[in-house]
Enzyme design. Structure first.
Site, PDB file in Angstrom:
ATOM      1  N   PRO A  93      -4.043  16.585 -70.601  1.00 34.51           N
ATOM      2  CA  PRO A  93      -3.700  17.279 -71.839  1.00 34.51           C
ATOM      3  C   PRO A  93      -4.203  16.556 -73.082  1.00 34.51           C
ATOM      4  CG  PRO A  93      -1.718  16.511 -70.685  1.00 34.51           C
ATOM      5  CD  PRO A  93      -2.870  16.184 -69.837  1.00 34.51           C
ATOM      6  N   GLU A 120       4.014  12.774 -63.272  1.00 31.65           N
ATOM      7  CA  GLU A 120       4.000  12.594 -64.731  1.00 31.65           C
ATOM      8  C   GLU A 120       2.634  12.113 -65.223  1.00 31.65           C
ATOM      9  OE1 GLU A 120       7.299  14.168 -64.442  1.00 31.65           O
ATOM     10  OE2 GLU A 120       6.645  13.632 -66.452  1.00 31.65           O
ATOM     11  N   ARG A 158     -20.910  29.506 -62.517  1.00 33.32           N
ATOM     12  CA  ARG A 158     -21.446  30.800 -62.932  1.00 33.32           C
ATOM     13  C   ARG A 158     -22.705  30.658 -63.787  1.00 33.32           C
ATOM     14  NH1 ARG A 158     -18.183  35.233 -62.626  1.00 33.32           N
ATOM     15  NH2 ARG A 158     -19.125  36.122 -64.493  1.00 33.32           N
ATOM     16  N   ASP A 173     -24.084  36.735 -70.076  1.00 35.75           N
ATOM     17  CA  ASP A 173     -25.051  36.777 -71.193  1.00 35.75           C
ATOM     18  C   ASP A 173     -24.354  37.322 -72.428  1.00 35.75           C
ATOM     19  OD1 ASP A 173     -27.851  37.775 -69.098  1.00 35.75           O
ATOM     20  OD2 ASP A 173     -26.740  35.892 -69.369  1.00 35.75           O
TER      21      ASP A 173
HETATM   22  C1  LIG Z   1       1.234  19.137 -75.336  1.00 28.95           C
HETATM   23  C2  LIG Z   1       1.021  19.639 -73.931  1.00 28.95           C
HETATM   24  C3  LIG Z   1      -0.466  19.916 -73.721  1.00 28.95           C
HETATM   25  C4  LIG Z   1       1.787  20.950 -73.733  1.00 28.95           C
HETATM   26  C5  LIG Z   1       1.503  18.633 -72.897  1.00 28.95           C
HETATM   27  C6  LIG Z   1       2.147  17.463 -73.284  1.00 28.95           C
HETATM   28  C7  LIG Z   1       2.561  16.560 -72.303  1.00 28.95           C
HETATM   29  C8  LIG Z   1       2.334  16.824 -70.940  1.00 28.95           C
HETATM   30  C9  LIG Z   1       1.682  17.994 -70.578  1.00 28.95           C
HETATM   31  C10 LIG Z   1       1.426  18.313 -69.146  1.00 28.95           C
HETATM   32  O1  LIG Z   1       1.068  19.427 -68.817  1.00 28.95           O
HETATM   33  N1  LIG Z   1       1.605  17.319 -68.258  1.00 28.95           N
HETATM   34  C11 LIG Z   1       1.409  17.545 -66.808  1.00 28.95           C
HETATM   35  C12 LIG Z   1      -0.033  17.339 -66.386  1.00 28.95           C
HETATM   36  N2  LIG Z   1      -0.826  18.249 -67.176  1.00 28.95           N
HETATM   37  C13 LIG Z   1      -2.175  18.370 -67.074  1.00 28.95           C
HETATM   38  O2  LIG Z   1      -2.846  17.738 -66.284  1.00 28.95           O
HETATM   39  C14 LIG Z   1      -2.835  19.299 -68.048  1.00 28.95           C
HETATM   40  C15 LIG Z   1      -2.080  20.062 -68.934  1.00 28.95           C
HETATM   41  C16 LIG Z   1      -2.725  20.924 -69.835  1.00 28.95           C
HETATM   42  C17 LIG Z   1      -4.112  21.061 -69.892  1.00 28.95           C
HETATM   43  C18 LIG Z   1      -4.871  20.296 -68.999  1.00 28.95           C
HETATM   44  N3  LIG Z   1      -6.216  20.231 -68.816  1.00 28.95           N
HETATM   45  O3  LIG Z   1      -6.442  19.338 -67.839  1.00 28.95           O
HETATM   46  C19 LIG Z   1      -5.298  18.840 -67.363  1.00 28.95           C
HETATM   47  C20 LIG Z   1      -4.259  19.430 -68.088  1.00 28.95           C
HETATM   48  C21 LIG Z   1      -0.183  17.638 -64.908  1.00 28.95           C
HETATM   49  C22 LIG Z   1       0.525  16.617 -64.026  1.00 28.95           C
HETATM   50  C23 LIG Z   1       0.006  15.224 -64.313  1.00 28.95           C
HETATM   51  C24 LIG Z   1       0.217  14.894 -65.788  1.00 28.95           C
HETATM   52  C25 LIG Z   1      -0.476  15.902 -66.687  1.00 28.95           C
HETATM   53  C26 LIG Z   1       1.266  18.910 -71.547  1.00 28.95           C
END
Ligand SMILES: CC(C)(C)c1cccc(C(=O)NCC2(NC(=O)c3cccc4nocc34)CCCCC2)c1
Length: 253
Positions: A93, A120, A158, A173
């Site tokens: 995130p 986490e 893609r 496109d």
């Molecule tokens: C402020 C906000 C964004 C809402 C936020 C703040 C704190 C935690 C999260 C969250 O989702 N933690 C869980 C977690 N997420 C992600 O991996 C993830 C989330 C979103 C977009 C992503 N793009 O790639 C990976 C992404 C998956 C479990 C392992 C820890 C990361 C979200």
């Protein structure tokens, strides 16, 4: 293009390796995929990949050692095959926001090693030692990095030559050519009257210039209403013609 995923749930990737154009492209050898499970790189009998967070707090954290061992094995595998190293990407995130231009950049490279977090998150020492880039799908809470990796991989595959046929690449496109970054106009197919609702008459006219104008107007109206920033971007890029500006002037007043 080669994608590797470091993931506790390799079966999730069947979403693109097992279905649709991405699956066919895989079998045609237009791209390749390997999943690597950190659990296979544990030393203890319980195959432990996570543990409690130092400093307390809820949940568990993925341990550095199994993750790093998996990454090193991917890199060794690529080296053994004489393939380029490829960057290690942590889906996170806190990462840079992924978009269509990122997909275009990714396919220009040798293919990413995608690290998918669960619980986490991952031990920071793994990030410091092994991760080259962090990328995010958007601002929402997800259960795991896999659920962000899938759409990113789909967007990249893609774009690879030979993956989409002419019909299918129309949408692709249109994002950059016909609609050039504007939202798509509404779609209609048979029957011509659906429960009393007709197809817009312009689309039945057979006049290609009229149809193209109707579609362009619909895209501009929809984009102005839902994603006005895309209009600004198109204007900055000089992608709006006089007819577009005239219509927008009428809409914006
Ligand atoms: C402020 C906000 C964004 C809402 C936020 C703040 C704190 C935690 C999260 C969250 O989702 N933690 C869980 C977690 N997420 C992600 O991996 C993830 C989330 C979103 C977009 C992503 N793009 O790639 C990976 C992404 C998956 C479990 C392992 C820890 C990361 C979200």
């Amino acid at each position: 293009m080669r994608f590797d995923a470091i993931t506790l749930f390799p079966e999730i990737f069947a979403g693109i390796t097992g279905h649709g154009v991405t699956s066919r492209a895989l079998s045609q050898g237009l791209w390749s995929f390997h999943a690597w499970n950190p659990r296979d790189y544990t030393q203890d009998v319980h195959r432990t990949v996570d543990d409690r967070p130092y400093g307390g707090g809820p949940g568990m954290v993925m341990m550095a050692a199994p993750l790093e061992a998996a990454v090193r094995d991917v890199q060794a595998d690529r080296e053994r095959l004489g393939q380029p190293r490829g960057q290690v990407v942590l889906l996170s995130p806190t990462g840079r926001r992924f978009d269509q231009s990122a997909a275009a950049q990714w396919i220009a490279g040798p293919g990413k090693i995608l690290v998918c977090g669960r619980y986490e998150g991952v031990d920071q020492r793994f990030v410091d030692r092994c991760v080259d880039e962090e990328w995010s799908l958007g601002d929402f809470v997800l259960s795991g990095g896999e659920l962000a990796a899938l759409p990113m991989m789909d967007a990249c595959v893609r774009l690879l030559p030979g993956v989409l046929n002419d019909d299918q690449s129309a949408l692709q496109d249109s994002f950059h050519v016909n609609l050039d970054g504007l939202l798509d106009s509404p779609h209609y197919t048979r029957p011509e009257i659906y429960d009393g609702e007709a197809v817009p008459e312009a689309l039945l006219s057979g006049h290609h210039a009229r149809i193209a104008r109707w579609r362009r107007d619909q895209s501009l109206r929809l984009t102005l209403a839902r994603r006005p920033e895309l209009i600004e971007q198109a204007r900055r890029d000089g992608r709006l013609d006089k007819a577009d500006e005239k219509l927008l002037l009428g809409l914006q007043g």
